[in-house]
Each structure stands twice: as C-alpha cells, then as structure tokens.
Design a protein around this motif. Structure first.
Motif: not given
Ligand code: GDP
Length: 321
Positions: A198-199, A202-203, A231, A229, A234, A193-196
């Motif tokens: 720092d994508s 996250a990847e 968000s 991944t 968002k 989660n929270k990939a918004d």
C-alpha cells in the motif's frame, strides 16, 4: 598463528572457527581468543558497520538479503551478524532460523553468522563486537548487525555501528511503539518497508515519521535522518537506500563525525568492560561475600538503609582491593 592467517586470507571457514573461539566461555579458549584478537586488531576498522533493527516480521532478513546481493553485485564482500537477545533469555531464537537469507548465504562473498546463543545481553553484544572486528580482518567491506527490538539490544547495536537503520512497517502502531521506546532517536535512517502492499499508506507513515523526527534533536547536527519507503521483497529502493548510506558517510567524514563516533564507541566499550569486570570482582570479593548476607538481612529488617549497606560493602573493597 594459523587461524589468524586463515582469517586474514578471507577464508570463511577460518572466520567461522575464529568466531566460535571468541564465543567460547572456556578459560583456555578465552586466552587464545584474546591473543587472536590482539593479532588481528590492526587489520580491522576498514568496513562500513551498519546496524538494522525492526520488529519481527518488519522484513529485516528480506531487506538484508536484497541489500547484500546488491552490494555483492558491486564487488563488495558482505558479512551479516545477528544479535538476538531472545536466544539468551528464553533459549529460543527470533533471528536464528536457518532458512533466512538463503540466496545470500550461498554466495561465497557473503558470510552470515547467527546470534551467539549463551550468556547475558552484555556478553552477546561483546561477542558481536569482536566478531565484527574478525570480519573486518577477513576483508569484508560491509558488516550488517541485525537485531530485533527487544530490551536493550537496539541501544547496544547502535553503539557499535556507524549507521543505525530502523526498518518500520507502515502502520501507526509500529510507529508509536518505536517512538515510545526511544528507538527513533537512535536511527540515522528510517525505512518504511512493504511499500508495495500500500504505497499511499507507506508515504503517509513516512510523512508522519518525518514530522515526529523534526521534533527530536538529531543525534548529529549535520544529519537529519532521512525517511525512505521501500519494498525489500520487490527489491524496490534498496539501491536508493545504499546511496543514502554513502551520502551519510560522506557527510560524517567531512565533519569528522565518522571517526569521532568510532572513538566514542571504543571508549564506551572500554568502560562497559571495566564496569562489568569491577562488578564481577566485587561480587567474588571474599570480604564482600562474607558481609553481604548480614547486610541483606539488615536491609530487609529496616535496620540499615540501602545507601548505608552499599557504602559499607564498597569500603570493604577499598581495604582489600
Ligand atoms: P524479519 O522478521 O524482520 O526478518 O522479517 P522477514 O524478512 O522474515 O519478513 C517477514 C515476512 O514479510 C516474510 O513473509 C517476507 O516475505 C515478507 N516481506 C518482507 N519484505 C516485504 C516487502 O517489501 N513486501 C512484502 N509484500 N512482503 C515483504
């Protein structure tokens, strides 16, 4: 039974009252609760039972709210139950705060129930299983059981749900902790989660998790847990997540594993209740109660072994059971 009829009609107040009844420790309530559950059991079983775990702050309630609203938008009714082991141990609660899932809780197609506050973890999770059956009898399509990663709660929730989801934060510390504690083995789907924020991170975390998962033997031979991944804040990839759940269900149904898992869970639940019932009867058995102090002293003094003491106590049970 008026309360049962109210639950069957999908009335949220009746459902809340019914759950309060099954959570009660008063003997007169327990008899009524058992009758209510017997009455409603034939109407249960028709939902997707989804378990979600993650450390505090991983975004569980944000994610569940986003998912719940998405599912309601597709015409579903969604129930959220919380298992919060902290509330039974310390009296405080990690999950219980009232402002969580504000938008979802206002929708009449949703039902949100915080964790039962008393008793040992075993008791809390037994009540949650029963609450899940009541929600199903009330016609909820998806039941989400949420828990924080404390103690045995993840194993307990994985053992009562069809699909168990691990919500992770994209930092290595969080990964390692989940792998070390054996939670990753329980997961059918992992989400970063929270990939918004720092994508790239996250990847990267998702790729590392995929490699870690490849080294584990999967819980089901036909399903390798996907790592996504997302968000929650968002509302990105929440719909993709649900598509993965549907895919999981289709695969498990095809192999028969969906029903097999439920059957295994039902048997495990029965044995768990038998174990705790036997333990309770053992401890309150008059012969055991009379012999226990002396045998405890003998263990302290080293004049008997724990195995010898256990054998003597168990043989008392044989005689008077
Ligand atoms: P829980 O303790 O696991 O239930 O976590 P919460 O849902 O309460 O979220 C903890 C904090 O993270 C809150 O301030 C949320 O607004 C924030 N949060 C949750 N999901 C996301 C996300 O996808 N992106 C960002 N940037 N923040 C998030």
């Amino acid at each position: 039974m008026a309360l049962a009829d109210g639950v069957r009609a999908g009335n949220r107040r009746a459902l809340a009252k019914a759950i309060t009844l099954i959570e009660s420790v008063k003997p007169e309530h327990q008899a009524r609760a058992a009758a209510l559950l017997d009455h409603l059991l034939p109407y249960s079983g028709n939902s997707i039972r989804l378990g979600i775990t993650g450390v505090p702050g991983a975004g569980k309630s944000t994610f569940i709210e986003a998912l719940g609203l998405d599912l309601i938008g597709r015409g579903q009714r969604v129930a959220v139950l919380a298992v919060d082991p902290s509330s039974s141990v310390t009296g405080g609660s990690i999950l219980g705060d009232k402002t969580r899932m504000e938008q979802l809780s206002q929708d009449e197609r949703a039902f949100i129930r915080p964790s039962p506050s008393a008793g040992a973890l075993g008791g809390v999770t037994d009540r949650t299983r029963e609450a899940m059956l009541l929600c199903e009898a009330a016609g909820f399509d998806t039941i989400i059981v949420e828990t924080v990663g404390v103690g045995q709660s993840e194993t307990a929730v994985a053992g009562m749900t069809d699909c168990f989801v691990l919500l992770q934060l994209p930092n290595a510390g969080d990964d390692l902790q989940a792998i070390k504690k054996g939670v990753v083995e329980l997961a059918d789907i992992v989400i970063f989660n929270k990939a918004d924020l720092d994508s790239v991170a996250a990847e990267r975390a998702a790729a590392q998790m995929r490699s870690a998962l490849a080294l584990l033997s999967p819980a089901s031979p036909d399903w390798r847990p996907p790592v996504l991944t997302a968000s929650a804040a968002k509302r990105i990839a929440v719909t993709d997540f649900w598509a993965t759940v549907e895919q999981y269900r289709a695969t498990m149904n095809k192999t028969g594993e969906w029903d097999a898992r439920r059957r295994r869970q039902a048997h495990a639940w029965m044995w768990q209740l038998i174990d705790s019932g036997l333990r309770q009867r053992f401890r309150t058995h008059p012969g055991v109660a009379a012999a226990l102090p002396e045998l405890s002293l003998a263990i302290d003094a080293g004049t008997t072994t724990p195995a010898g003491a256990a054998q003597r106590l168990l043989s008392l049970l044989n005689r008077y059971f």
